[in-house]
Design a protein around this motif. Structure first.
Motif, PDB file in Angstrom:
ATOM      1  N   PRO A  15      -5.463  25.255 -34.434  1.00 56.02           N
ATOM      2  CA  PRO A  15      -5.818  26.516 -35.088  1.00 56.02           C
ATOM      3  C   PRO A  15      -7.185  27.033 -34.700  1.00 56.02           C
ATOM      4  N   GLY A  16      -8.129  26.130 -34.413  1.00 57.60           N
ATOM      5  CA  GLY A  16      -9.452  26.576 -33.997  1.00 57.60           C
ATOM      6  C   GLY A  16      -9.407  27.285 -32.653  1.00 57.60           C
ATOM      7  N   VAL A  17      -8.588  26.764 -31.734  1.00 57.88           N
ATOM      8  CA  VAL A  17      -8.460  27.392 -30.423  1.00 57.88           C
ATOM      9  C   VAL A  17      -7.804  28.764 -30.567  1.00 57.88           C
ATOM     10  N   ARG A  18      -6.763  28.859 -31.414  1.00 60.05           N
ATOM     11  CA  ARG A  18      -6.101  30.155 -31.598  1.00 60.05           C
ATOM     12  C   ARG A  18      -7.075  31.180 -32.156  1.00 60.05           C
ATOM     13  N   ASP A  19      -7.938  30.747 -33.100  1.00 56.47           N
ATOM     14  CA  ASP A  19      -8.918  31.669 -33.670  1.00 56.47           C
ATOM     15  C   ASP A  19      -9.924  32.107 -32.613  1.00 56.47           C
ATOM     16  N   SER A  20     -10.262  31.186 -31.717  1.00 55.28           N
ATOM     17  CA  SER A  20     -11.203  31.534 -30.651  1.00 55.28           C
ATOM     18  C   SER A  20     -10.591  32.572 -29.697  1.00 55.28           C
ATOM     19  N   TYR A  21      -9.322  32.385 -29.303  1.00 49.31           N
ATOM     20  CA  TYR A  21      -8.644  33.396 -28.478  1.00 49.31           C
ATOM     21  C   TYR A  21      -8.696  34.758 -29.170  1.00 49.31           C
ATOM     22  N   ASP A  22      -8.418  34.738 -30.463  1.00 42.37           N
ATOM     23  CA  ASP A  22      -8.371  35.986 -31.214  1.00 42.37           C
ATOM     24  C   ASP A  22      -9.720  36.695 -31.169  1.00 42.37           C
ATOM     25  N   GLN A  23     -10.808  35.940 -31.331  1.00 46.11           N
ATOM     26  CA  GLN A  23     -12.131  36.549 -31.322  1.00 46.11           C
ATOM     27  C   GLN A  23     -12.531  37.009 -29.927  1.00 46.11           C
ATOM     28  N   ILE A  24     -12.141  36.269 -28.913  1.00 44.14           N
ATOM     29  CA  ILE A  24     -12.503  36.650 -27.545  1.00 44.14           C
ATOM     30  C   ILE A  24     -11.811  37.944 -27.130  1.00 44.14           C
ATOM     31  N   LEU A  25     -10.528  38.096 -27.478  1.00 41.97           N
ATOM     32  CA  LEU A  25      -9.737  39.193 -26.940  1.00 41.97           C
ATOM     33  C   LEU A  25      -9.559  40.362 -27.911  1.00 41.97           C
ATOM     34  N   ALA A  26      -9.914  40.160 -29.185  1.00 44.84           N
ATOM     35  CA  ALA A  26      -9.766  41.249 -30.144  1.00 44.84           C
ATOM     36  C   ALA A  26     -11.047  42.049 -30.229  1.00 44.84           C
ATOM     37  N   SER A  27     -11.087  43.002 -31.169  1.00 39.50           N
ATOM     38  CA  SER A  27     -12.219  43.929 -31.217  1.00 39.50           C
ATOM     39  C   SER A  27     -13.387  43.435 -32.043  1.00 39.50           C
ATOM     40  N   LYS A  28     -13.222  42.344 -32.805  1.00 39.38           N
ATOM     41  CA  LYS A  28     -14.314  41.918 -33.675  1.00 39.38           C
ATOM     42  C   LYS A  28     -15.384  41.168 -32.897  1.00 39.38           C
ATOM     43  N   PRO A  29     -16.589  41.047 -33.447  1.00 38.45           N
ATOM     44  CA  PRO A  29     -17.686  40.379 -32.739  1.00 38.45           C
ATOM     45  C   PRO A  29     -17.326  38.936 -32.423  1.00 38.45           C
ATOM     46  N   VAL A  30     -17.991  38.409 -31.411  1.00 36.96           N
ATOM     47  CA  VAL A  30     -17.690  37.048 -30.971  1.00 36.96           C
ATOM     48  C   VAL A  30     -18.917  36.157 -30.990  1.00 36.96           C
ATOM     49  N   SER A  31     -19.891  36.485 -31.823  1.00 35.64           N
ATOM     50  CA  SER A  31     -21.142  35.732 -31.806  1.00 35.64           C
ATOM     51  C   SER A  31     -20.969  34.307 -32.304  1.00 35.64           C
ATOM     52  N   ASP A  32     -19.908  34.081 -33.116  1.00 37.32           N
ATOM     53  CA  ASP A  32     -19.739  32.736 -33.662  1.00 37.32           C
ATOM     54  C   ASP A  32     -18.691  31.922 -32.930  1.00 37.32           C
ATOM     55  N   ILE A  33     -18.332  32.350 -31.736  1.00 34.89           N
ATOM     56  CA  ILE A  33     -17.276  31.644 -30.999  1.00 34.89           C
ATOM     57  C   ILE A  33     -17.659  30.199 -30.720  1.00 34.89           C
ATOM     58  N   MET A  34     -18.918  29.989 -30.268  1.00 35.28           N
ATOM     59  CA  MET A  34     -19.310  28.645 -29.864  1.00 35.28           C
ATOM     60  C   MET A  34     -19.192  27.658 -31.029  1.00 35.28           C
ATOM     61  N   THR A  61       0.795  31.903 -31.803  1.00 37.47           N
ATOM     62  CA  THR A  61       1.840  30.978 -32.239  1.00 37.47           C
ATOM     63  C   THR A  61       1.336  29.557 -32.073  1.00 37.47           C
ATOM     64  N   ASP A  62       1.887  28.630 -32.890  1.00 40.39           N
ATOM     65  CA  ASP A  62       1.345  27.273 -32.939  1.00 40.39           C
ATOM     66  C   ASP A  62       2.189  26.238 -32.210  1.00 40.39           C
ATOM     67  N   CYS A  63       3.289  26.651 -31.566  1.00 36.16           N
ATOM     68  CA  CYS A  63       4.115  25.686 -30.827  1.00 36.16           C
ATOM     69  C   CYS A  63       4.981  26.419 -29.813  1.00 36.16           C
ATOM     70  N   MET A  88      -0.713  23.154 -22.347  1.00 35.79           N
ATOM     71  CA  MET A  88       0.222  22.250 -21.683  1.00 35.79           C
ATOM     72  C   MET A  88       0.699  21.150 -22.624  1.00 35.79           C
ATOM     73  N   MET A  89      -0.222  20.557 -23.389  1.00 34.27           N
ATOM     74  CA  MET A  89       0.132  19.426 -24.240  1.00 34.27           C
ATOM     75  C   MET A  89       0.246  19.898 -25.680  1.00 34.27           C
ATOM     76  N   MET A  90       1.495  19.929 -26.187  1.00 37.77           N
ATOM     77  CA  MET A  90       1.757  20.352 -27.564  1.00 37.77           C
ATOM     78  C   MET A  90       2.863  19.484 -28.131  1.00 37.77           C
ATOM     79  N   PRO A  91       2.895  19.323 -29.450  1.00 37.61           N
ATOM     80  CA  PRO A  91       4.050  18.655 -30.053  1.00 37.61           C
ATOM     81  C   PRO A  91       5.311  19.489 -29.839  1.00 37.61           C
ATOM     82  N   GLY A  92       6.469  18.853 -29.863  1.00 39.44           N
ATOM     83  CA  GLY A  92       7.700  19.576 -29.568  1.00 39.44           C
ATOM     84  C   GLY A  92       7.828  19.781 -28.062  1.00 39.44           C
ATOM     85  N   ILE A  93       8.294  20.939 -27.655  1.00 36.32           N
ATOM     86  CA  ILE A  93       8.407  21.185 -26.215  1.00 36.32           C
ATOM     87  C   ILE A  93       7.020  21.470 -25.652  1.00 36.32           C
TER      88      ILE A  93
END
Length: 574
Positions: A15-34, A61-63, A88-93
């Motif tokens: 979930p942390g990675v998904r939130d980071s993608y969202d901040q990088i590519l969406a319109s909101k500020p990204v100052s707290d990405i790191m 999506t998470d899987c 590449m490495m996720m639970p399930g497929i």
């Protein structure tokens, strides 16, 4: 132009990675990405605190299974994703299997595999996925890499879609041009058989391999007892071959007229002179175009009861002697047109008798191949024609085509299909047949059935009372009555103001009734058999018709007209 597609799919179980993608590519500020995903990113990113220059519509999506469903839903809404970042490495497929399933749904989506390369190399992933057009992002990465991939891949997706749209438009324009050319070719290259020569029946079928082809045919009615049949095949296919064929047909008529004027008499020039003049008039063009033409020019002379033909390398003509049942192949010794001839063209004569059958054809028929690359072949055609020589000519030509299709298991061939049948009729019987052709036009009203029955009874009595007794005529009358009832009740759904046309014709050996309507198509296979125990009250009409006549066929023409053809065989026919 459509607006750019900025839809991007993220598939990652963290979930942390998904939130980071969202901040990088969406319109909101990204100052707290790191602080949210510092283990994923490189230590430096010059514009880490900047707002992205382009905005994207992100789906998280998470899987892998959820990602596949998201792609399926996007495609069904006609709002596909332009790109996807897949861990590449996720639970399930895992990422490789997820990519395979997504590409089955949407092969155009651009996919970036996010991997640490610890378990799979790029070559391993390509082998698993089955495609090489993947992109890779190695962990740890920085936001600039994500934005660069997103910008480049969405732009690439847009360019490829525009290219596909342009290609489709060009294909449609080309198809329209070809269809127009095909209509012109039909008018220029495919002459229509004459209908006003007593004693000769002609039917032809031509199917082009590329809609426009180099096969050409013509029929020249010289007088009431003489018919010339011309069959040719230009080397090659497509529009160039068709143009050569059109030029050849034009030159053929010019050669015919020149010979008539030069002779100064009413005598018709022989086929050998016509072909020689044709060759002389076009040999230069043939040499310049580096092409040649096979040709068979045949004259049917009903007075002398002979054919005279000039064969220039064309397929051998099949001649069936219906009296003896024997079959022979007629062939000449001339080279194709376009080869310099040192000797004059050789003309051959052969006698014929009433009932004889001649089949002309192109190599597209005999060289049609099946799945084992075996050719249909001349001998198979000869055997089929000899076995079915007594069949109605129109039906015979259609059945030859169907036999070739059944053999090849396809109705698309590498070369053009041309087949022409010529049958020598018994003149006396032909005259009788022409004098006993009648028509009846009614409205689709059950009150008209009395006229239908009277029409059937009167025609059968006048046409073939020596072959049909009263009980057989009653059955024919009943069959035509039931056929009209089917048209009114099923094709026209009991409308009372629709046209129904009935044609009746006596020909050697048979009577034929043709029933035409413009309603719904009738499929006899969909009608259940009648129940004779009284449990059902339908299906009897079709059964009665089948029992009353020797043959019943249902067809639908391209113009939407339905035809039910009923044939009654008579004794003493050819």
């Amino acid at each position: 132009m459509n607006p750019p597609n900025r839809r991007i799919l993220i598939i990652d179980d963290d979930p942390g990675v998904r939130d980071s993608y969202d901040q990088i590519l969406a319109s909101k500020p990204v100052s707290d990405i790191m602080s949210k995903g510092k283990d994923l990113f490189a230590e430096k990113d010059e514009d880490i605190g900047a707002k992205p220059s382009r905005q994207y519509d992100i789906t998280l999506t998470d899987c892998g299974e959820a990602g596949v469903r998201a792609v399926q839903e996007a495609v069904s809404r006609q709002s596909p994703f332009a790109a996807a970042f897949i861990d590449m490495m996720m639970p399930g497929i895992d990422g490789a299997e997820t990519t395979k399933q997504i590409w089955r749904i949407d092969p155009d989506i651009k996919i970036v595999i996010v991997t640490a390369y610890s378990d799979y190399t790029p070559d391993d992933i390509v082998n698993l996925v089955g495609r090489e057009d993947l992109f890779y992002l190695r962990k740890p990465f920085n936001p600039a890499e994500i934005r660069q991939f997103s910008r480049a891949l969405t732009n690439q997706w847009g360019l490829e879609q525009e290219k596909q749209m342009l290609s489709a438009e060009l294909a449609r324009a080309h198809e329209q041009e070809i269809n127009t050319a095909a209509k012109i070719q039909q008018a220029l290259l495919l002459g229509q058989p004459p209908k006003n020569i007593q004693g000769i029946q002609v039917h032809q079928k031509t199917i082009a391999s590329q809609k426009v082809d180099g096969d050409f045919i013509d029929f020249i009615r010289l007088n009431d007892t003489t018919l010339d049949v011309v069959v040719g095949d230009v080397m090659g296919k497509g529009l160039p071959a068709a143009l050569v064929g059109a030029a050849l047909k034009s030159q053929l008529l010019r050669a015919f007229n020149e010979l008539m004027q030069a002779d100064g008499t009413a005598e018709i020039p022989e086929p050998e002179k016509i072909v020689s003049t044709l060759q002389a008039g076009m040999i230069q063009q043939f040499e310049e175009l580096e092409t040649f033409v096979t040709l068979c020019y045949t004259r049917f002379d009903l007075v002398q009861k002979t054919i005279r033909f000039v064969d220039c390398g064309h397929m051998r003509t099949i001649h069936v002697d219906t009296k003896t049942g024997t079959c022979r192949l007629l062939a000449g010794v001339n080279m194709p047109l376009g080869f310099p001839e040192k000797e004059a063209f050789t003309q051959i004569s052969a006698p014929f008798n009433p009932g004889d059958l001649f089949i002309f054809y192109s190599d597209g028929l005999t060289e049609a191949k099946n799945m084992q690359a075996e050719m249909y072949g001349e001998q198979r055609l000869v055997d089929y024609v000899q076995q079915h020589a007594g069949t109605d000519l129109r039906e015979l030509i259609q059945n030859i085509w169907q036999d070739v299709v059944d053999f090849a298991q396809s109705d698309i061939f590498a070369d053009d299909f041309t087949c022409i049948g010529v049958r020598i009729m018994n003149t006396e019987k032909s005259e009788a047949a022409n004098s006993l052709e009648e028509k009846l036009e009614i409205n689709s009203d059950l009150n008209e059935l009395t006229r239908v029955r009277d029409f059937a009874r009167c025609f059968c009595t006048r046409a073939a009372s020596e072959f049909l007794d009263r009980s057989r005529i009653d059955l024919i009358e009943l069959a035509l009555n039931e056929a009209v009832v089917n048209v009114i009740e099923h094709a026209y759904r009991n409308a009372t103001d629709k046209p129904v046309r009935i044609e009746a014709q006596l020909s050697p050996g048979q009577i034929e009734f043709r029933l035409y309507d413009w309603g719904r198509h009738f499929d006899p296979a969909a009608v259940p058999p009648p129940a004779f125990d009284g449990s059902k009250d339908h299906g009897f009409g079709v059964y009665i018709i089948e029992q009353a006549v020797d043959e019943i066929k249902y067809s639908r023409e391209e113009n939407g007209r339905n035809c039910a053809t009923m044939r009654i065989n008579l004794g003493g026919g050819n």
